[in-house]
Design a protein around this motif. Structure first.
Motif, PDB file in Angstrom:
ATOM      1  N   LEU A   1      14.530  13.637  -5.482  1.00  0.00           N
ATOM      2  CA  LEU A   1      13.717  12.611  -4.857  1.00  0.00           C
ATOM      3  C   LEU A   1      14.210  11.256  -5.354  1.00  0.00           C
ATOM      4  O   LEU A   1      14.039  10.912  -6.519  1.00  0.00           O
ATOM      5  N   ASP A   2      14.822  10.478  -4.467  1.00  0.00           N
ATOM      6  CA  ASP A   2      15.519   9.244  -4.840  1.00  0.00           C
ATOM      7  C   ASP A   2      14.860   8.042  -4.167  1.00  0.00           C
ATOM      8  O   ASP A   2      14.811   7.949  -2.945  1.00  0.00           O
ATOM      9  N   GLY A   3      14.387   7.088  -4.985  1.00  0.00           N
ATOM     10  CA  GLY A   3      13.674   5.932  -4.461  1.00  0.00           C
ATOM     11  C   GLY A   3      12.219   6.299  -4.249  1.00  0.00           C
ATOM     12  O   GLY A   3      11.709   6.311  -3.133  1.00  0.00           O
ATOM     13  N   ALA A   4      11.530   6.570  -5.351  1.00  0.00           N
ATOM     14  CA  ALA A   4      10.258   7.297  -5.287  1.00  0.00           C
ATOM     15  C   ALA A   4       9.071   6.479  -4.796  1.00  0.00           C
ATOM     16  O   ALA A   4       8.865   5.335  -5.179  1.00  0.00           O
ATOM     17  N   VAL A   5       8.281   7.129  -3.966  1.00  0.00           N
ATOM     18  CA  VAL A   5       6.925   6.704  -3.639  1.00  0.00           C
ATOM     19  C   VAL A   5       5.999   7.343  -4.660  1.00  0.00           C
ATOM     20  O   VAL A   5       6.190   8.507  -5.027  1.00  0.00           O
ATOM     21  N   ASP A   6       5.010   6.603  -5.125  1.00  0.00           N
ATOM     22  CA  ASP A   6       4.027   7.147  -6.060  1.00  0.00           C
ATOM     23  C   ASP A   6       2.785   7.557  -5.277  1.00  0.00           C
ATOM     24  O   ASP A   6       2.010   6.706  -4.844  1.00  0.00           O
ATOM     25  N   PRO A   7       2.564   8.856  -5.062  1.00  0.00           N
ATOM     26  CA  PRO A   7       1.417   9.300  -4.259  1.00  0.00           C
ATOM     27  C   PRO A   7       0.070   8.954  -4.879  1.00  0.00           C
ATOM     28  O   PRO A   7      -0.941   8.976  -4.184  1.00  0.00           O
ATOM     29  N   SER A   8       0.057   8.633  -6.167  1.00  0.00           N
ATOM     30  CA  SER A   8      -1.215   8.380  -6.844  1.00  0.00           C
ATOM     31  C   SER A   8      -1.654   6.931  -6.773  1.00  0.00           C
ATOM     32  O   SER A   8      -2.790   6.601  -7.119  1.00  0.00           O
ATOM     33  N   GLU A   9      -0.784   6.046  -6.330  1.00  0.00           N
ATOM     34  CA  GLU A   9      -1.082   4.615  -6.418  1.00  0.00           C
ATOM     35  C   GLU A   9      -1.917   4.121  -5.246  1.00  0.00           C
ATOM     36  O   GLU A   9      -1.706   4.500  -4.097  1.00  0.00           O
ATOM     37  N   ASP A  10      -2.870   3.258  -5.547  1.00  0.00           N
ATOM     38  CA  ASP A  10      -3.678   2.605  -4.522  1.00  0.00           C
ATOM     39  C   ASP A  10      -2.763   1.838  -3.572  1.00  0.00           C
ATOM     40  O   ASP A  10      -1.830   1.146  -4.016  1.00  0.00           O
ATOM     41  N   PRO A  11      -2.992   1.934  -2.246  1.00  0.00           N
ATOM     42  CA  PRO A  11      -2.096   1.286  -1.288  1.00  0.00           C
ATOM     43  C   PRO A  11      -1.926  -0.210  -1.520  1.00  0.00           C
ATOM     44  O   PRO A  11      -0.821  -0.736  -1.393  1.00  0.00           O
ATOM     45  N   SER A  12      -3.007  -0.901  -1.854  1.00  0.00           N
ATOM     46  CA  SER A  12      -2.900  -2.346  -2.081  1.00  0.00           C
ATOM     47  C   SER A  12      -2.009  -2.641  -3.276  1.00  0.00           C
ATOM     48  O   SER A  12      -1.129  -3.513  -3.218  1.00  0.00           O
TER      49      SER A  12
END
Length: 532
Positions: free
Chosen positions: A266-277
């Motif tokens: 997984l390269d260039g990660a999105v953090d699924p736990s983070e608040d969208p704002s």
């Protein structure tokens, strides 16, 4: 409209930005955050239930890519190793009898003894995996990983050559939206007009695509399609590399099908736990960091259009682009360069140092009243080809994001977010903030989002995953990779650079570690750092 005026007004659902990655030509991005309940199919890696058996047991009739290449710029490596086909998936996995969708797939056959299939996703959301493989077949052919793996791209449901294809707006409508100044007015009256426009466009998309289909274009359904594709390809376990938003697909797949994974990067990660704002603000801070890196590099030349003092680069940039708000400059016939497109073109150039030279040319042209290069950069970002046809990526970007994350609807929260975005990325501030912002199209979406932020939870006996994170990544900040690696108990490769994604970009340290991992399941050593 929020300060990040890089998405066409009709697509104003999120302040995150999309993109794509190809080997040796990185430019991916676009993020969302989400969670989802286990599916009715093979949660945890079990056998599919009887209603889904026919999908898992189907076969692909591999053949020519001519039908796909008619709309995509395919790169034929001069062999017959590039093949295309389709699979069928249920639109609604909880009700398979309610209709099917078609998923477009291509593969570049392994050059040597085949170990299996390596599935790739370029990001977005809305990026075409078919184009990622077929459009860069020559580059993939040069990689050691293609010696032992079929490189497999697929267009997620609603995207690219998959059908139904999410198409909410005509090419002419997108061109017109890119020239609109509606988003420049953040007065109370302007906010009302923006929201009416966004509501109208959400309704237009619903009319064209139907609520039932739009309700099932999110990542929750895409990961189930991915598991069907794994089975159809004949792979007991999944080998996968996802760039940018593709990391989000991978993370949610790991949560739903943890025992179906062989190897995953997984390269260039999105953090699924983070608040969208918070994610949006952190992302724009990342773009500011890379803008500053660009300004320092540009300042080495006396001809730099932003000057030779990097501390004054933002002010000098504003002097070049702010006048476009009221006075667009000539670019291409019938399409002058708008401020929105100048901002979009600048964002596009932040994805890779390979694009910095083009940005310098574009900014220099602005000093002479010409917008040709900046518009070309914006066109590349928006998926517009030389014939004026749009890829549809931005339509898919909006629709998928609307399903993957709850919309922000509180006016106070929207105003605060707008202010924070301007502060996080001063270069992208148009100077017209009022502390207020309009609700985006997702606030009026016909289907309720199926995902929401949460920490991904996976079992301890899941195969080891590898996360690659770049220190100065504009679209997916380094901290995202650290967080995702922690959630997945994954190995982390740190790449020191100013770009978005690093795998298969020609760095021997990163590419060597990733290739060894896929071919022999050798997990990279703890704390591995690679530099440019």
């Amino acid at each position: 409209m929020a300060a990040v005026a890089v998405v066409a007004l009709a697509a104003a659902c999120s302040t995150t930005v999309p993109g794509r990655s190809t080997p040796a030509q990185s430019s991916a991005g676009g993020e969302s955050t989400a969670s989802v309940a286990a599916p009715a199919s093979t949660a945890g890696g079990g056998a599919p239930n009887q209603a889904l058996r026919k999908y898992y047991d189907q076969s692909i009739a591999w053949g020519s890519c001519s039908s796909f290449a008619a709309t995509d710029d395919f790169d034929d490596p001069g062999t017959s190793r590039l093949q295309c086909g389709t699979i069928t998936v249920p639109i609604d996995y909880s009700n398979p009898g309610a209709g099917d969708a078609t998923i477009a797939v291509d593969r570049l056959l392994a050059q040597g003894t085949k170990q299996g299939s390596l599935l790739v996703n370029p990001g977005g959301p809305g990026g075409s995996g078919v184009q990622l493989v077929g459009g860069s077949a020559t580059n993939w052919s040069k990689l050691a990983v293609n010696q032992t793996f079929d490189m497999v791209g697929w267009d997620p449901r609603g995207v690219g050559a998959s059908t139904p294809t999410i198409r909410c707006y005509t090419d002419a409508q997108v061109d017109a939206n890119r020239q609109s100044t509606l988003g420049d007015d953040n007065s109370p009256e302007g906010i009302i007009k923006q929201e009416a426009f966004n509501k109208e466009n959400a309704e237009l998309c619903d009319q064209k695509m139907g609520t039932n289909f739009l309700a099932h274009v999110g990542t929750a359904d895409t990961v189930q399609d991915l598991d069907v594709l794994r089975s159809v390809l004949g792979d007991k376990k999944l080998s996968y590399i996802g760039f940018s938003y593709g990391t989000f697909i991978g993370a949610i797949y790991a949560e739903k099908f943890p025992h179906n994974i062989r190897a995953m990067v997984l390269d260039g990660a999105v953090d699924p736990s983070e608040d969208p704002s918070k994610s949006n603000v952190r992302q724009m801070a990342g773009f500011q960091t890379v803008f500053d890196d660009y300004a320092k590099d540009c300042a080495k030349s006396a001809a730099c259009p932003l000057g030779t003092d990097p501390t004054k680069a933002v002010d000098n940039y504003h002097k070049l682009v702010w006048p476009l708000i009221d006075h667009p400059v000539p670019a291409s016939p019938g399409r002058p360069l708008s401020y929105q497109d100048a901002a979009t073109g600048t964002i596009q150039a932040m994805y890779s140092p390979n694009l910095w030279r083009a940005l310098t040319v574009g900014l220099a042209q602005l000093r002479t009243g010409t917008g040709t290069m900046m518009q070309r950069l914006a066109d590349a970002y928006q998926g517009r080809d030389a014939n004026g046809h749009y890829s549809g990526m931005m339509d898919a970007f909006t629709a998928i994001n609307c399903m993957d994350s709850p919309a922000i609807t509180d006016p106070v929260a929207l105003g605060r977010l707008d202010t924070e975005l301007r502060q996080a990325a001063p270069f992208n501030d148009d100077g017209r903030g009022t502390g207020h912002a309009a609700k985006g199209a997702c606030a009026y979406w016909p289907a309720k989002n199926t995902l929401s932020p949460h920490r991904v939870v996976v079992p301890a006996d899941m195969a080891k995953v590898v996360v690659v994170s770049t220190t100065h990544d504009p679209a997916t900040p380094y901290a995202n990779g650290v967080s995702l690696a922690n959630q997945l108990n994954a190995a982390l490769i740190t790449f020191e650079g100013s770009q978005h994604t690093a795998s298969f970009e020609g760095n021997t340290c990163v590419d060597g570690a990733v290739t060894r991992y896929f071919q022999s399941l050798t997990v990279p050593p703890a704390g591995l750092r690679c530099s440019e």
